[in-house]
Design a protein around this motif. Sequence first.
Motif, PDB file in Angstrom:
ATOM      1  N   LYS A 130      -4.976 -29.554  -0.774  1.00 41.58           N
ATOM      2  CA  LYS A 130      -4.709 -29.689  -2.210  1.00 41.58           C
ATOM      3  C   LYS A 130      -3.308 -30.233  -2.413  1.00 41.58           C
ATOM      4  CE  LYS A 130      -7.769 -25.993  -3.724  1.00 41.58           C
ATOM      5  NZ  LYS A 130      -7.894 -24.734  -4.471  1.00 41.58           N
ATOM      6  N   ASN A 158     -12.767 -31.474  -6.805  1.00 41.00           N
ATOM      7  CA  ASN A 158     -12.448 -31.181  -8.210  1.00 41.00           C
ATOM      8  C   ASN A 158     -12.562 -32.455  -9.040  1.00 41.00           C
ATOM      9  OD1 ASN A 158     -10.013 -32.396  -7.188  1.00 41.00           O
ATOM     10  ND2 ASN A 158      -8.887 -31.498  -8.896  1.00 41.00           N
ATOM     11  N   ASP A 172      -8.074 -31.987  -4.894  1.00 41.80           N
ATOM     12  CA  ASP A 172      -8.607 -31.041  -3.911  1.00 41.80           C
ATOM     13  C   ASP A 172      -9.656 -31.804  -3.106  1.00 41.80           C
ATOM     14  OD1 ASP A 172      -9.988 -29.055  -2.520  1.00 41.80           O
ATOM     15  OD2 ASP A 172     -10.197 -27.746  -4.262  1.00 41.80           O
TER      16      ASP A 172
END
Length: 179
Positions: free
Chosen positions: A132, A100, A119
């Motif tokens: 995460k 991400n 993430d």
Amino acid sequence: MRHTPNISRTTRLARVAGIATLVLAAGLAGTGTALAHGSAAPAADQKVDGVMVVAGNSCSWTNASTSAAAPNALTVDRATVNAPGGNLACGGGIAATLNNNPAFTFDDAAGTARTDLIDITGRQSFISCRYKATNIAWDRDGTTRKYVNRAFTATKTSGSFLCPGSVTTPAGDASMLFR
């Protein structure tokens, strides 16, 4: 043929779990210092460097792009962290991928920063683990733009049954240097 010493499964799992904490700290980070940039900083200065020791192995990157200069709210561009656009690399046969674009907010008066979500996927050999972590807190190092993580726990979201269900990153195991 190159001979490599046998590594126990426990050691491999510790490394894979460790890699999950790697970028979970998101940026990883610099060892130098930098002065704060105002909102008018040129795009060339909107960068973040990182380094972190994971399960005895060093992982690092340089020159990842950010959407703004700290202390403005910003995101880190994962395409400039991950290869081939970036140079994220780890020792010990570990590979990591940031999944991400982590968003950071800063509270200069308190000397803190916060990341919304990290993430990351860590891989070693045939084992892949995705983790995460949310709401990660960072403390600024003096008047620099180097931030050091507070302890946090990341939860496994997918991967091998050999991956731990969660991994904890101790305070100070990751840092980020915004420049």
